[in-house]
Motif scaffolding. Structure first.
Motif, PDB file in Angstrom:
ATOM      1  N   UNK A 164       1.271  -1.399   0.132  1.00 61.37           N
ATOM      2  CA  UNK A 164      -0.686  -0.177  -0.277  1.00 61.37           C
ATOM      3  C   UNK A 164       0.793   1.497   0.064  1.00 61.37           C
ATOM      4  N   UNK A 165       2.279   1.093   1.047  1.00 55.92           N
ATOM      5  CA  UNK A 165       2.812   2.578   0.827  1.00 55.92           C
ATOM      6  C   UNK A 165       3.628   2.698  -0.625  1.00 55.92           C
ATOM      7  N   UNK A 197       6.643  13.259  -3.488  1.00 55.27           N
ATOM      8  CA  UNK A 197       8.014  13.592  -2.439  1.00 55.27           C
ATOM      9  C   UNK A 197       6.963  13.179  -0.587  1.00 55.27           C
ATOM     10  N   UNK A 198       6.398  12.135  -1.113  1.00 51.36           N
ATOM     11  CA  UNK A 198       5.878  11.451   0.099  1.00 51.36           C
ATOM     12  C   UNK A 198       6.697  10.370   0.761  1.00 51.36           C
ATOM     13  N   UNK A 199       6.739  10.393   1.774  1.00 48.51           N
ATOM     14  CA  UNK A 199       7.868   9.553   2.482  1.00 48.51           C
ATOM     15  C   UNK A 199       7.170   8.884   3.659  1.00 48.51           C
ATOM     16  N   UNK A 245      -4.413  12.311  -1.326  1.00 53.46           N
ATOM     17  CA  UNK A 245      -4.428  12.772  -0.452  1.00 53.46           C
ATOM     18  C   UNK A 245      -3.751  11.269   0.724  1.00 53.46           C
ATOM     19  N   UNK A 246      -2.178  11.025   0.275  1.00 52.81           N
ATOM     20  CA  UNK A 246      -1.928   9.558   1.171  1.00 52.81           C
ATOM     21  C   UNK A 246      -2.234   9.646   2.145  1.00 52.81           C
ATOM     22  N   UNK A 247      -1.613  10.566   3.071  1.00 55.55           N
ATOM     23  CA  UNK A 247      -1.783  10.821   4.678  1.00 55.55           C
ATOM     24  C   UNK A 247      -2.419  10.346   5.038  1.00 55.55           C
ATOM     25  N   UNK A 291      -6.491   6.730   7.641  1.00 53.52           N
ATOM     26  CA  UNK A 291      -7.199   5.568   8.021  1.00 53.52           C
ATOM     27  C   UNK A 291      -7.080   4.397   8.222  1.00 53.52           C
ATOM     28  N   UNK A 292      -5.958   4.084   7.237  1.00 57.26           N
ATOM     29  CA  UNK A 292      -5.672   2.692   7.183  1.00 57.26           C
ATOM     30  C   UNK A 292      -4.997   1.732   8.734  1.00 57.26           C
ATOM     31  N   UNK A 293      -4.401   3.319   9.533  1.00 60.80           N
ATOM     32  CA  UNK A 293      -4.287   2.530  10.565  1.00 60.80           C
ATOM     33  C   UNK A 293      -4.917   3.373  11.899  1.00 60.80           C
TER      34      UNK A 293
END
Length: 325
Positions: free
Chosen positions: A264-265, A274-276, A297-299, A304-306
């Motif tokens: 998923x990551x 830039x997403x890390x 909106x990956x963050x 939500x996943x967490x």
């Protein structure tokens, strides 16, 4: 081996050939390690040439050339990008050159090209046979098109619309599987640990495990196959949404079905510059998730996943997102 006058691609081809023959002594092994350490892209090149040299079709071509006394032909350019720019695959040298860019006698040349998708940007292009490819971010394809076959080597994820040519099979190779089109549109997603997901939107494809060629599966339109650990016999097949016309990632979505958190990551990183993100404990990466997520909106997706997994989301000192217990 003198590297001074050779391109990196040529050096990779030569090292792959030497390694395949098992002729590296201790000194040469150290030199190979030093060569690999000079650039992160070199291991990928070495792996690609190793796979190319181990292709059974290549051995057949070599035998035909030897029998007919044909001479190797230098690299030809045959892909016409519309409108994107292709990076050249580079001529290969010495013994590996004869293997990687030779001709089938009197039938035409092998054509090599490379296409790379950068993070956050998908790439579309057409091959000279009329087939189309759309490549996800942070993915790569290399081609080896000849008179008898059309081979594509994939790292990452790609969506293919294949032009019919009964004389030349069109096959996509990942590190663990070969997917051969039978006149079709299909998506291939190479995941961690050698896992592969194949989705067929039109026509049929045949999936073969490279290490176990007796294991093969034919998929028809509307089928999705997820193979883990190279074990094709026990791989699960599911049905795609009947309204599906293109893969979800081409529309800014991730359709996760029993997907590992690690994958998923990877999916989020492909489409988000830039997403890390990472895991405070590597064991957490093995968790699995199902659902449909927007990639813009990956963050928020990770939050939500967490929450779904009973985990937390925090940032480390460098600002990288970490999934934690």
């Amino acid at each position: 081996m003198s590297d001074g006058m050779r391109t990196t691609e040529e050096q990779a081809a030569l090292w792959a050939d030497r390694r395949r023959r098992g002729s590296l002594d201790a000194d040469e092994t150290r030199r190979l390690e030093d060569w690999l350490a000079a650039g992160p892209e070199r291991l990928e090149m070495l792996d690609l040439h190793g796979r190319l040299l181990s292709d059974p079709a290549l051995a057949t071509a070599m035998q035909m050339v030897a029998a007919n006394g044909a001479r190797p032909v230098r690299k030809a350019w045959g892909l016409t990008p519309r409108p994107f720019v292709w990076a050249g695959f580079g001529a290969v040298a010495a013994a590996a050159a004869a293997a990687a860019v030779l001709v089938w006698p009197s039938q035409g040349r092998l054509v090599h090209e490379t296409l790379t998708g950068t993070v956050g940007q998908t790439v579309q292009a057409s091959f000279d046979d009329g087939s189309l490819v759309q490549l996800n971010g942070h993915s790569l394809v290399r081609t080896a098109f000849g008179a008898e076959r059309r081979d594509v080597y994939l790292r990452g994820e790609g969506f293919f619309a294949v032009a019919k040519d009964a004389r030349r099979p069109f096959s996509v190779f990942t590190a663990t599987h070969r997917i051969t089109a039978l006149g079709t549109r299909f998506n291939v997603d190479e995941r961690s640990g050698g896992a592969v997901e194949v989705s067929v939107l039109e026509g049929r494809v045949e999936v073969v495990a490279l290490k176990h060629p007796d294991q093969r599966r034919v998929l028809s339109a509307g089928a999705r196959l997820l193979v883990r650990d190279g074990e094709l016999r026990s791989a699960a097949t599911t049905r795609l949404d009947v309204s599906t016309d293109t893969p979800d990632w081409t529309q800014g979505w991730i359709d996760a079905e029993d997907m590992t958190l690690s994958d998923l990551l990877v999916e989020l990183e492909r489409q988000s510059p830039g997403f890390r993100a990472g895991f405070a404990d590597p064991e957490l990466s093995k968790g699995r998730i199902s659902g449909r997520f927007e990639t813009d909106q990956p963050e928020k997706v990770l939050a939500v996943v967490a929450d779904m997994q009973g985990l937390t989301l925090r940032k480390d000192a460098s600002g990288r997102l970490l999934i934690d217990r």
